[in-house]
Enzyme design. Structure first.
Site, short mmCIF file in Angstrom:
data_model
loop_
_atom_site.label_atom_id
_atom_site.label_comp_id
_atom_site.label_asym_id
_atom_site.label_seq_id
_atom_site.Cartn_x
_atom_site.Cartn_y
_atom_site.Cartn_z
N GLY A 1 0.01 2.28 1.24
CA GLY A 1 -0.20 2.92 2.54
C GLY A 1 -0.92 4.25 2.44
O GLY A 1 -1.80 4.56 3.25
N THR A 2 -0.57 5.04 1.45
CA THR A 2 -1.19 6.36 1.31
C THR A 2 -2.70 6.22 1.10
O THR A 2 -3.51 6.88 1.77
CB THR A 2 -0.56 7.12 0.11
N ASN B 1 8.24 6.21 10.96
CA ASN B 1 9.06 6.06 9.75
C ASN B 1 10.41 6.76 9.83
O ASN B 1 11.34 6.38 9.14
CB ASN B 1 8.29 6.55 8.51
N GLN C 1 5.41 0.70 8.65
CA GLN C 1 6.82 0.48 8.99
C GLN C 1 7.01 -0.67 9.97
O GLN C 1 8.07 -1.30 10.00
CB GLN C 1 7.43 1.76 9.58
N HIS D 1 5.54 -2.53 -0.22
CA HIS D 1 6.92 -2.24 -0.67
C HIS D 1 7.90 -2.00 0.47
O HIS D 1 9.09 -1.87 0.22
CB HIS D 1 6.93 -1.10 -1.70
N THR E 1 -10.28 -2.80 -11.06
CA THR E 1 -9.79 -4.16 -11.32
C THR E 1 -8.58 -4.44 -10.44
O THR E 1 -7.66 -3.62 -10.37
CB THR E 1 -9.39 -4.28 -12.81
N CYS F 1 9.27 9.93 1.73
CA CYS F 1 7.94 10.34 1.28
C CYS F 1 7.60 11.74 1.72
O CYS F 1 6.55 12.26 1.40
CB CYS F 1 6.90 9.38 1.83
C1 PLP Z 1 4.47 5.04 7.97
C2 PLP Z 1 4.11 5.15 6.53
N1 PLP Z 1 2.84 5.29 6.18
C3 PLP Z 1 2.45 5.38 4.91
C4 PLP Z 1 3.38 5.34 3.89
C5 PLP Z 1 2.92 5.48 2.46
O1 PLP Z 1 2.87 4.23 1.88
P1 PLP Z 1 2.87 4.04 0.26
O2 PLP Z 1 4.23 4.42 -0.19
O3 PLP Z 1 2.58 2.58 0.10
O4 PLP Z 1 1.80 4.88 -0.26
C6 PLP Z 1 4.73 5.20 4.21
C7 PLP Z 1 5.75 5.18 3.14
O5 PLP Z 1 6.78 5.80 3.25
C8 PLP Z 1 5.12 5.10 5.56
O6 PLP Z 1 6.38 4.99 5.92
#
Ligand code: PLP
Length: 381
Positions: free
Chosen positions: A71-72, A154, A182, A204, A240, A328
């Protein structure tokens, strides 16, 4: 002591069936998906199937899915990639609209983009965490190139109405990105019907492996790559491919369709009602809802009338895994910006705990957790 895991908003158990389908890609089919020999061809085929499966789970075409490390990265890719494209085109468009309740990876990407010449508007939300379509309309200007709004929050679980917000963007001729990490598999999503142009997904949070995700781009949306490399992912993301991880992600998407949303909503509401009734002075953060369309079916966030830090410690000591705010964003923020945005005081925000369930949460565990919560509040109080 049995662990009761109520932190599925932070990460989830990898579904044992997902582990199973990943195994061969570590043991036998470990080739590079770009190699031309049999091992590579097998890996490439697995990659194609994974892309098809992830695409299908949101009603998209395979060509629109760019695999990432999660996600990041997808959120960074969306906002930086769109901005750099505007710079390349010399369009002069340099304004982003987002909200005060985004995940840290959107907020910090925006903050960085501000140092690169971007202007960012951070929209307020109401006391339940909803963005106003009227307000969104009023802040879009000719220089705006994208609106980025989180789908399911989140921390407090608020689910935005993408239809309404996306229509505002369409009418204004502005791209609409949503972070659906989420909400994915917890709220029905079909990009064929939604006025959304880019969507962030990860694995995840849906019982898949960590370090895998995707950015979906509607046909015609152009971004400049974040990571340059050997032409992987339609030239949009070098490196890769993590074949085993992506096979797992695809399986998690398929199995996500097995989520019994009504059952999760019933358990979520049961937990909320029991705790609010038995702990006087506690209050719910985020909206109440019956059908999972306003609040994520797995999210509970409660402000307690006692010290949240100590309460979290007692819950942890009794094997109940929860989180204060978002895992996070536990990077030194003592007060959640999201709880602040919905009008909670610093003290209330500090005394709030998030409980997030999953399809693997059992009713009997929820009952034990409720007893632990009630007893722990008494101990702290
Ligand atoms: C709404 C949201 N966006 C992005 C992320 C980040 O995702 P990742 O942990 O896969 O980088 C999270 C993870 O907590 C999240 O809850």
């Amino acid at each position: 002591m049995k662990k009761i895991y109520l932190d599925n908003g932070a990460s989830t158990m990898v579904d044992p069936k997902v582990c199973k389908v990943m195994e061969p890609y570590f043991e036998d089919c470990y080739g590079n998906a770009s190699s031309s020999h049999e091992c590579g061809v097998d890996a490439h085929r697995a990659l194609l199937l994974a892309r098809e499966s992830v695409a299908r789970s949101i009603g998209a075409r395979e060509e629109g899915i760019v695999f990432t490390s999660g996600g990041t990265e997808s959120n960074n890719m969306a906002l930086k990639g769109l901005f750099w494209k505007e710079v390349e085109k010399g369009s002069g468009r340099n304004h982003i609209v987002t909200t005060k309740i985004e995940h840290a990876c959107i907020v910090n990407t925006c903050k960085w983009l501000e140092t690169q010449g971007c202007k960012v508007t951070y929209l307020d939300v109401d006391e339940e965490g909803f963005v106003s379509a009227e307000e969104l309309k009023s802040v879009i200007r000719p220089e705006t190139f994208v609106v980025s709004i989180i789908h399911g929050n989140n921390e407090i679980g608020t689910v935005q109405d993408l239809d309404v917000l996306g229509k505002v963007c369409r009418e204004a001729g502005v791209l609409f990105h949503t972070d659906a990490c989420q909400s994915f598999t917890k709220v029905p999503i079909n990009v064929r019907r939604l006025p959304v142009d880019l969507m962030t997904l990860n694995s995840h949070k849906i019982h898949g492996p960590k370090g895998v995700g995707a950015l979906w781009l509607r046909k015609g949306v152009e971004i400049t790559p974040l990571i340059h490399g050997g032409g992987h992912e339609m030239g949009l993301r070098g490196g890769t491919e993590n074949v085993a991880g992506l096979v797992g992600f695809a399986e998690a998407c398929k199995r996500g369709r097995k989520n019994k949303l009504k059952g999760l909503i019933r358990m979520r509401n049961y937990f909320i009602d029991e705790v609010l009734e038995r702990v006087s002075g506690s209050k719910l953060n985020g909206p109440r809802d019956e059908d999972g369309m306003k609040r994520l079916c797995n999210n509970i966030n409660i402000t307690f009338p006692v010290n949240g830090e100590m309460l979290g410690g007692y819950l942890n000591a009794d094997g109940v895994c929860t989180s204060k705010g978002s895992a996070c964003s536990n990077n030194g923020h003592s007060v959640s910006p999201i709880l602040k945005a919905i009008g909670r005081t610093e003290e209330d925000a500090a005394n709030s705990i998030r409980f997030t369930i999953s399809r693997f949460t059992e009713q009997k565990d929820l009952d034990i957790a409720i007893e632990v919560v009630v007893k722990s509040v008494e101990k702290v109080g």
